[in-house]
Scaffold this active site. Structure first.
Site, PDB file in Angstrom:
ATOM      1  N   CYS A   2       0.815  -1.220   0.000  1.00 11.85           N
ATOM      2  CA  CYS A   2       0.000   0.000   0.000  1.00 11.85           C
ATOM      3  C   CYS A   2       0.847   1.267   0.000  1.00 11.85           C
ATOM      4  O   CYS A   2       1.986   1.265   0.458  1.00 11.85           O
ATOM      5  CB  CYS A   2      -0.870   0.011   1.247  1.00 11.85           C
ATOM      6  N   ARG A  27       5.043   0.110  -6.207  1.00 14.93           N
ATOM      7  CA  ARG A  27       5.037  -0.722  -4.997  1.00 14.93           C
ATOM      8  C   ARG A  27       4.079  -1.903  -5.126  1.00 14.93           C
ATOM      9  O   ARG A  27       4.134  -2.825  -4.314  1.00 14.93           O
ATOM     10  CB  ARG A  27       4.638   0.129  -3.791  1.00 14.93           C
ATOM     11  N   TRP A  72      -2.926  -2.760  -1.544  1.00 17.85           N
ATOM     12  CA  TRP A  72      -2.497  -4.125  -1.878  1.00 17.85           C
ATOM     13  C   TRP A  72      -3.203  -5.011  -0.864  1.00 17.85           C
ATOM     14  O   TRP A  72      -2.890  -4.983   0.324  1.00 17.85           O
ATOM     15  CB  TRP A  72      -0.981  -4.219  -1.746  1.00 17.85           C
ATOM     16  N   ASN A  97      -1.789   2.134   5.906  1.00 11.28           N
ATOM     17  CA  ASN A  97      -0.878   1.039   5.505  1.00 11.28           C
ATOM     18  C   ASN A  97      -0.580   0.229   6.751  1.00 11.28           C
ATOM     19  O   ASN A  97      -0.375   0.804   7.821  1.00 11.28           O
ATOM     20  CB  ASN A  97       0.462   1.590   5.003  1.00 11.28           C
ATOM     21  N   GLY A  98      -0.469  -1.090   6.600  1.00  8.99           N
ATOM     22  CA  GLY A  98      -0.146  -1.931   7.751  1.00  8.99           C
ATOM     23  C   GLY A  98      -1.289  -2.863   8.071  1.00  8.99           C
ATOM     24  O   GLY A  98      -2.224  -3.022   7.265  1.00  8.99           O
ATOM     25  N   GLU A 481      19.835 -15.955  -8.444  1.00  9.88           N
ATOM     26  CA  GLU A 481      19.298 -14.623  -8.736  1.00  9.88           C
ATOM     27  C   GLU A 481      18.779 -14.558 -10.183  1.00  9.88           C
ATOM     28  O   GLU A 481      17.730 -13.971 -10.448  1.00  9.88           O
ATOM     29  CB  GLU A 481      20.390 -13.576  -8.466  1.00  9.88           C
ATOM     30  N   LYS A 485      14.943 -13.712 -11.196  1.00 12.30           N
ATOM     31  CA  LYS A 485      14.570 -12.630 -12.122  1.00 12.30           C
ATOM     32  C   LYS A 485      13.643 -13.177 -13.203  1.00 12.30           C
ATOM     33  O   LYS A 485      12.629 -12.577 -13.517  1.00 12.30           O
ATOM     34  CB  LYS A 485      15.807 -12.013 -12.806  1.00 12.30           C
ATOM     35  N   GLU A 488      10.149 -14.080 -11.789  1.00  8.99           N
ATOM     36  CA  GLU A 488       9.396 -12.897 -11.338  1.00  8.99           C
ATOM     37  C   GLU A 488       8.724 -12.154 -12.491  1.00  8.99           C
ATOM     38  O   GLU A 488       7.569 -11.760 -12.373  1.00  8.99           O
ATOM     39  CB  GLU A 488      10.358 -11.884 -10.697  1.00  8.99           C
ATOM     40  N   HIS A 504      22.527 -35.342  -8.988  1.00 12.29           N
ATOM     41  CA  HIS A 504      21.867 -35.896  -7.798  1.00 12.29           C
ATOM     42  C   HIS A 504      20.354 -35.719  -7.864  1.00 12.29           C
ATOM     43  O   HIS A 504      19.668 -35.842  -6.854  1.00 12.29           O
ATOM     44  CB  HIS A 504      22.436 -35.235  -6.535  1.00 12.29           C
ATOM     45  N   LYS A 603       6.686  -4.219  -4.332  1.00  8.36           N
ATOM     46  CA  LYS A 603       8.082  -3.805  -4.231  1.00  8.36           C
ATOM     47  C   LYS A 603       8.619  -3.933  -2.805  1.00  8.36           C
ATOM     48  O   LYS A 603       9.652  -4.532  -2.582  1.00  8.36           O
ATOM     49  CB  LYS A 603       8.221  -2.360  -4.728  1.00  8.36           C
TER      50      LYS A 603
HETATM   51  O1  M6R Z   1      13.571  -4.429   0.137  1.00  4.33           O
HETATM   52  P1  M6R Z   1      14.231  -5.777   0.366  1.00  4.33           P
HETATM   53  O2  M6R Z   1      15.572  -5.870  -0.262  1.00  4.33           O
HETATM   54  O3  M6R Z   1      14.279  -6.129   1.824  1.00  4.33           O
HETATM   55  O4  M6R Z   1      13.277  -6.813  -0.339  1.00  4.33           O
HETATM   56  C1  M6R Z   1      13.511  -8.188  -0.246  1.00  4.33           C
HETATM   57  C2  M6R Z   1      12.757  -8.946  -1.305  1.00  4.33           C
HETATM   58  O5  M6R Z   1      11.378  -8.750  -1.153  1.00  4.33           O
HETATM   59  C3  M6R Z   1      13.156  -8.508  -2.719  1.00  4.33           C
HETATM   60  O6  M6R Z   1      14.534  -8.647  -2.924  1.00  4.33           O
HETATM   61  C4  M6R Z   1      12.420  -9.346  -3.770  1.00  4.33           C
HETATM   62  O7  M6R Z   1      12.877 -10.664  -3.721  1.00  4.33           O
HETATM   63  C5  M6R Z   1      12.593  -8.732  -5.152  1.00  4.33           C
HETATM   64  N1  M6R Z   1      11.327  -8.662  -5.808  1.00  4.33           N
HETATM   65  C6  M6R Z   1      13.484  -9.508  -6.040  1.00  4.33           C
HETATM   66  O8  M6R Z   1      13.591  -8.993  -7.318  1.00  4.33           O
END
Ligand code: M6R
Length: 608
Positions: A2, A27, A72, A97-98, A481, A485, A488, A504, A603
């Site tokens: 949010c 976000r 959100w 928010n929260g 990573e 990517k 995602e 394995h 985000k």
């Molecule tokens: O803001 P942060 O680095 O703490 O966020 C952690 C994860 O939520 C963040 O890295 C997430 O995995 C990303 N979407 C990856 O691209």
């Protein structure tokens, strides 16, 4: 997650609110809304579409005081009735928010008092509670403070009342909120980027703060209701830093910003002749002499950065290191070693699991904490004794790119400083590392030149459903990573394995429909990796090899080799990240997915 924007001004605030919401779109959200006070009446507009739709619906709305929100969904499905702002009668409006943990109990009580609920959200109880205090004669500030005393959970809120058209109340606990100070006008937002178009002067509220804002100024009260002064910070960022500019997507822009982001993060060190602990804070030198191990806590991409750092810290600094996913650590009964340095890594500095893990570590007896984070004044920064700010600038794309490579740069600095202090780095080695760090931005720039070739390669992926990423040693986390990517933003199922683990189990998955991406630096594990790749090729798997110069990989049928410009030694994981980011980006383009706002993701993950 949010987002909140609010404004009180002598002009119509609706365009300010909408522009702020647009800035917060990154976000992640599923509905949006705003409310303004116009002639002592609340005018509310909500939408389950994009902010652009809310903008169209608000064409005839205006007022000098307003609050707005992107939601959100947590409690209640994404729908217009659950979208914020929430009202109590025609009088009180709230954005939040929260999560309010005791909302069910409060809802039962308020229902018994005659309040009726029009949403499934936890937020609506806040509006009714404020209403109940306000209509008994409290000021809006006092009604909000009395309400907050009854809430259990996390919040950042903005509150206004129809009969009080010059006043905005806001508060925070557990969720970020800041004030923007303009010329005779004031703003609130959950994220600085929402306000950069109207002011660069920001006041970061602290835990438990409540602020009363009007055209004549603002007052901040701490958690005990005491009037307090909070520093006004002038942001270094400008509105252009959150504009898309010449790029098609923020992710593409942020991939290309990496040379500059790395240069900014490394600036203090690269302009100096030696490495000093002071870059982690005034108390770092003393703290580093006390520690005998490192515990890294983080989530997602930031966790992958921690995994790379473990190799560096153990090999270069000779210090034992463990890396844990924050959401697991926070609930695990662990044995604290008070001599361990707890390092949290976070782009946002507001990730709920990482924050909770940090607090858990402190509660179990850890004394030394260090945050590596991209957002100044974020909760994780404020709650850690030592800190290193990555200077990547705002990262808008949900998929983390420049935050990751700058985190790696920060972690490498930590490694070198600890190595030096522990007598593991002589003067010559120190100068060599400093030289390599100074060269890093241009080395990354050279890798970015592979973009057209990678875009071409990505065409082969668009119709695939699965992909396998392989790496070894330092580059295993880079394979993880790369897979993250890809999944995602392109929604292709991707997994990463240390290449030696292939036989394995995962080798069973390999066939002609399974692209296998290999991270192949010119390091001591290269020959082992080559053998692993033979195993893939022998089963008909199509190989995509990102190989350093002089690794003698040749493209052939079923083997696509992408030649990296140079081998960067210990810094190689940073260079090898770039082509995998580009690969994911161009595969997503091929598939036509929403690159910057992938489905279901947010985000900053500020809830559990
Ligand atoms: O803001 P942060 O680095 O703490 O966020 C952690 C994860 O939520 C963040 O890295 C997430 O995995 C990303 N979407 C990856 O691209």
């Amino acid at each position: 997650m949010c987002g909140i924007v609010g404004a009180v001004a002598q002009r119509n605030v609706v365009p300010i609110l909408l522009q702020g919401l647009q800035r917060l779109e990154y976000r992640g959200y599923d509905s949006a809304g705003l409310v303004v006070v116009d002639q002592k009446k609340l005018q509310r507009v909500r939408s389950t579409g994009r902010v652009a739709e809310l903008s169209q619906r608000s064409a005839n709305t205006s007022g000098h005081l307003g609050i707005a929100h992107t939601r959100w969904a947590t409690h209640g499905v994404p729908s217009e009735r659950n979208a914020h702002p929430h009202l109590s009668g025609d009088l009180i409006a709230v954005v939040h928010n929260g999560i309010i943990e005791n909302y069910e109990e409060l809802r039962t009580r308020l229902t018994a008092q005659g309040y009726s609920f029009t949403s499934d959200t936890d937020t609506e109880v806040i509006a009714h509670l404020i209403h109940s205090h306000y209509t008994k004669g409290s000021t809006l500030l006092a009604a909000t403070q009395a309400t907050l005393a009854e809430l259990v959970g996390a919040y950042a809120i903005g509150v206004l009342a129809a009969d009080n058209p010059g006043q905005l109340i806001c508060a925070r606990k557990g969720s970020p909120l800041l004030l923007g100070v303009g010329d005779g006008e004031y703003f609130i937002a959950s994220d600085m980027s929402a306000l950069l178009a109207v002011t660069k002067r920001m006041v970061y509220l602290e835990e438990g703060d409540v602020a009363e804002i009007s055209l004549s100024g603002y007052r901040v009260f701490d958690a005990h209701g005491k009037s307090v002064q909070r520093t006004v910070h002038t942001s270094e960022l400008n509105n252009e830093s959150v504009e898309l500019g010449e790029y098609q997507h923020y992710m593409q822009k942020e991939i290309h910003e990496q040379p500059q982001a790395l240069a900014n993060t490394l600036e203090a060190v690269c302009n100096s002749q030696s490495l000093i602990p002071g870059i982690f804070g005034a108390e770092a030198a003393a703290a580093f002499t006390q520690i005998d191990s490192i515990l890294i806590l983080a989530c997602g991409t930031s966790h992958h950065a921690g995994m790379v750092a473990r190799y560096w810290l153990e090999e270069i600094a000779g210090i034992p290191c463990t890396v844990e996913i924050a959401s697991e650590y926070r609930y695990r009964t662990s044995v604290a070693n008070p001599k361990t340095l707890v390092v949290t890594i976070s782009q946002s500095g507001e990730t709920a699991d990482t924050l909770a893990a940090l607090n858990h570590a402190k509660a179990t007896g850890h004394l030394y904490t260090l945050a590596i984070c991209n957002v100044p004044e974020s909760a994780i920064i404020r709650q850690s004794k030592l800190r290193l700010l990555t200077r990547a600038g705002p990262e808008i794309g949900v998929a983390s790119t420049k935050a990751f490579t700058t985190q790696l740069a920060g972690l490498f600095l930590l490694t070198l400083v600890l190595a030096k202090q522990r007598g593991k780095l002589n003067a010559e080695q120190e100068q060599k590392h400093l030289h390599d760090l100074r060269h890093l931005p241009s080395a990354v720039q050279a890798v970015l030149k592979l973009e057209p070739a990678i875009a071409k390669l990505a065409e082969n992926f668009a119709n695939k459903h699965n992909a396998l990423f392989l790496g070894r040693g330092l580059h295993y986390p880079i394979a993880l990573e790369g897979a993250l990517k890809l999944k995602e933003i392109s929604y292709i199922h991707a997994e990463a394995y240390p290449a030696g683990e292939l036989k394995h189990g995962p080798l069973a998955l390999v066939d002609k429909d399974m692209p296998v991406v290999a991270v192949a630096p010119n390091d001591v594990l290269l020959e082992k990796l080559k053998s692993n790749l033979q195993e893939v090729r022998a089963r008909g798997g199509e190989l995509y090899v990102f190989a350093d110069a002089n690794t003698r990989f040749q493209s052939s049928e079923g083997v696509h080799v992408m030649q990296m410009p140079e081998h960067a030694g210990f810094l190689s994981p940073i260079l090898h990240t770039i082509p995998l980011q580009l690969l994911a980006y161009y595969v997503a383009l091929q598939k036509g997915t929403d690159v910057d706002k992938p489905r279901n993701l947010a985000k900053s993950v500020t809830v559990e």
